[in-house]
Enzyme design. Structure first.
Site, PDB file in Angstrom:
ATOM      1  N   GLU A  31      32.371  37.581  41.140  1.00  0.00           N
ATOM      2  CA  GLU A  31      32.376  38.549  40.132  1.00  0.00           C
ATOM      3  C   GLU A  31      32.113  37.689  38.537  1.00  0.00           C
ATOM      4  O   GLU A  31      32.411  36.444  38.797  1.00  0.00           O
ATOM      5  CB  GLU A  31      33.609  39.298  40.017  1.00  0.00           C
ATOM      6  CG  GLU A  31      34.874  38.514  39.892  1.00  0.00           C
ATOM      7  CD  GLU A  31      36.032  39.170  39.171  1.00  0.00           C
ATOM      8  OE1 GLU A  31      35.965  39.753  37.922  1.00  0.00           O
ATOM      9  OE2 GLU A  31      37.073  39.298  39.776  1.00  0.00           O
ATOM     10  N   LYS A  93      33.403  44.251  29.204  1.00  0.00           N
ATOM     11  CA  LYS A  93      34.109  44.231  30.502  1.00  0.00           C
ATOM     12  C   LYS A  93      33.585  45.507  31.343  1.00  0.00           C
ATOM     13  O   LYS A  93      33.945  46.559  30.824  1.00  0.00           O
ATOM     14  CB  LYS A  93      35.484  44.069  30.626  1.00  0.00           C
ATOM     15  CG  LYS A  93      36.304  44.064  31.713  1.00  0.00           C
ATOM     16  CD  LYS A  93      37.869  44.043  31.452  1.00  0.00           C
ATOM     17  CE  LYS A  93      38.617  44.754  32.555  1.00  0.00           C
ATOM     18  NZ  LYS A  93      39.907  44.890  32.442  1.00  0.00           N
ATOM     19  N   VAL A 113      36.218  43.666  39.503  1.00  0.00           N
ATOM     20  CA  VAL A 113      36.125  43.864  41.230  1.00  0.00           C
ATOM     21  C   VAL A 113      35.259  44.935  41.356  1.00  0.00           C
ATOM     22  O   VAL A 113      34.201  45.133  42.368  1.00  0.00           O
ATOM     23  CB  VAL A 113      37.212  43.717  41.748  1.00  0.00           C
ATOM     24  CG1 VAL A 113      37.292  44.446  43.213  1.00  0.00           C
ATOM     25  CG2 VAL A 113      38.021  42.219  41.615  1.00  0.00           C
ATOM     26  N   ALA A 148      40.685  50.878  38.554  1.00  0.00           N
ATOM     27  CA  ALA A 148      39.619  51.323  39.148  1.00  0.00           C
ATOM     28  C   ALA A 148      39.389  50.396  40.484  1.00  0.00           C
ATOM     29  O   ALA A 148      38.584  50.935  41.333  1.00  0.00           O
ATOM     30  CB  ALA A 148      38.258  51.539  38.130  1.00  0.00           C
ATOM     31  N   LYS A 166      48.322  39.270  41.040  1.00  0.00           N
ATOM     32  CA  LYS A 166      49.198  38.678  39.951  1.00  0.00           C
ATOM     33  C   LYS A 166      50.383  39.765  40.041  1.00  0.00           C
ATOM     34  O   LYS A 166      50.239  41.005  39.960  1.00  0.00           O
ATOM     35  CB  LYS A 166      48.492  38.481  38.801  1.00  0.00           C
ATOM     36  CG  LYS A 166      47.906  37.537  38.538  1.00  0.00           C
ATOM     37  CD  LYS A 166      47.788  36.769  36.949  1.00  0.00           C
ATOM     38  CE  LYS A 166      46.957  35.522  36.832  1.00  0.00           C
ATOM     39  NZ  LYS A 166      45.583  35.848  36.785  1.00  0.00           N
TER      40      LYS A 166
HETATM   41  N1  PSU Z   1      43.023  39.926  38.195  1.00  0.00           N
HETATM   42  C1  PSU Z   1      43.293  38.372  37.975  1.00  0.00           C
HETATM   43  N2  PSU Z   1      41.942  37.906  37.506  1.00  0.00           N
HETATM   44  C2  PSU Z   1      41.039  38.722  36.790  1.00  0.00           C
HETATM   45  C3  PSU Z   1      41.071  39.941  37.146  1.00  0.00           C
HETATM   46  C4  PSU Z   1      42.331  40.444  37.599  1.00  0.00           C
HETATM   47  O1  PSU Z   1      44.136  37.466  38.124  1.00  0.00           O
HETATM   48  O2  PSU Z   1      40.109  38.089  36.381  1.00  0.00           O
HETATM   49  C5  PSU Z   1      40.001  40.857  36.523  1.00  0.00           C
HETATM   50  C6  PSU Z   1      39.034  41.302  37.495  1.00  0.00           C
HETATM   51  O3  PSU Z   1      37.675  41.207  37.174  1.00  0.00           O
HETATM   52  C7  PSU Z   1      39.499  42.686  37.870  1.00  0.00           C
HETATM   53  C8  PSU Z   1      39.852  43.285  36.715  1.00  0.00           C
HETATM   54  O4  PSU Z   1      38.724  43.497  38.683  1.00  0.00           O
HETATM   55  O5  PSU Z   1      40.550  42.029  35.888  1.00  0.00           O
HETATM   56  C9  PSU Z   1      40.941  44.298  36.667  1.00  0.00           C
HETATM   57  O6  PSU Z   1      41.025  44.854  35.153  1.00  0.00           O
HETATM   58  P1  PSU Z   1      41.587  46.295  35.261  1.00  0.00           P
HETATM   59  O7  PSU Z   1      42.930  46.229  35.469  1.00  0.00           O
HETATM   60  O8  PSU Z   1      41.289  46.725  33.836  1.00  0.00           O
HETATM   61  O9  PSU Z   1      41.112  47.454  36.075  1.00  0.00           O
END
Ligand code: PSU
Ligand code: MN
Length: 310
Positions: A31, A93, A113, A148, A166
């Site tokens: 990604e 993003k 992702v 998502a 995390k």
């Molecule tokens: N968690 C991590 N590192 C990251 C991400 C998540 O430890 O870089 C990134 C990934 O690209 C994941 C996105 O798909 O954050 C999720 O963002 P959101 O919670 O806004 O869907």
């Protein structure tokens, strides 16, 4: 098994990726949000390059995924990788809901992702390596903030190798949502969900595999059943790189409090928390992050190779 890789009018396969897919050779998707929004320059460029090298060292072709000039890209040249890393958070993003607008306007974007899975599936790539997936945010009962990524896993047949998630997230609720949507969450050599910097969240997983062959067999069974969901292979950080739980917990508590105080919400939330945690833990978290993503890339390449042999 032969990969199905229909050409798609919006998709550009890097020639090396196209060749590997046509030959039924192993390919691993990577990604780009991790690069643009998940790590600071210039570490992010080093990481992007080392991830590709690690995939190759374990016998697969890397396909870093992004949107450039409104085209879906599976496989980037080094100049593209560098531009993406250098522009960092200035690049949009992109999750599922953002893809169409980026394509329609001919713009650039880094894929989360969720969006990476969409492009990987269009390309016929079955295995994807990342650091951590998005999930149910703490306090989601009020904020409704559920990544998502989880709903993408429910509907897009790609296996995602990650180090769990995390604990900026509510890991228990994240597993509940994945269960509701029928997504297998599989410990890779472990019985519990890894928590990114920490090897063990203490939350038991329903499935475990030991090694790439078993992982590939599980993927085959999932999709032979006609199930459309992806799978999560949860691969713990190597022990020598894991951080002490108390340190991580303290940094996360502080980061969450800062986010709340500053009113950070929506798509800004995850990048804000990631950056704050990394500031608060100093260089150690960056080193741990690199180690766990590289480890995931190696495992993903081995799984893709086993999948290609089945
Ligand atoms: N968690 C991590 N590192 C990251 C991400 C998540 O430890 O870089 C990134 C990934 O690209 C994941 C996105 O798909 O954050 C999720 O963002 P959101 O919670 O806004 O869907
Ligand atoms: Mn969110």
């Amino acid at each position: 098994m032969t990969n199905v890789h229909p050409s798609h009018p919006l998709l550009d396969l890097h020639p090396e990726v196209a060749q590997a897919l046509a030959a039924g050779a192993p390919v691993v998707a990577l990604e780009s949000t991790l690069i643009a929004h998940g790590m600071p320059w210039p570490h992010n460029l080093q990481t992007a390059r080392r991830l590709e090298a690690e995939v190759r060292a374990h016998g697969a072709v890397p396909a870093t995924i992004a949107v450039l000039g409104g085209r879906l890209k599976a496989g980037l040249g080094d100049a593209d990788l560098q531009a993406l890393a250098q522009r960092g958070p200035q690049i949009a993003k992109l999750s599922r809901r953002d893809l169409a607008a980026c394509v329609a306007r001919g713009e650039d974007g880094a894929t989360t992702v969720a969006a990476t899975m969409i492009v990987a599936a269009l390309a016929g790539i079955r295995v994807f390596a990342t650091g951590g997936i998005g999930g149910v945010h703490r306090g989601a009962g009020e904020s409704f903030d559920i990544s998502a990524d989880l709903l993408e896993l429910a509907q897009t047949p790609v296996a995602v190798v990650c180090a769990g998630a995390k604990s900026i997230l509510d890991l228990g609720l994240t597993l509940e949502v994945l269960e509701t949507h029928g997504v297998p969450v599989v410990g890779y050599g472990t019985d519990t969900l890894p928590a990114f910097y920490v090897r063990d969240s203490g939350i038991a997983l329903p499935q475990r595999v030991d090694g790439p062959q078993a992982a590939a067999r599980l993927m085959h069974a999932q999709w032979a059943l006609g199930l459309k969901a992806g799978l999560v292979f949860a691969n713990p950080i190597p022990p020598e790189h894991a951080l002490p739980r108390e340190r991580v917990d303290a940094a996360i508590a502080r980061a969450l409090a800062d986010a709340q105080a500053q009113g950070i919400r929506g798509k800004a939330s995850t990048p804000f928390l990631l950056q704050r945690v990394s500031e608060l833990t100093g260089g150690d978290s960056l080193a741990a992050n690199l180690a766990l993503v590289l480890n995931n890339a190696a495992v993903a390449a081995q799984v893709a190779a086993a999948d290609a042999r089945l």
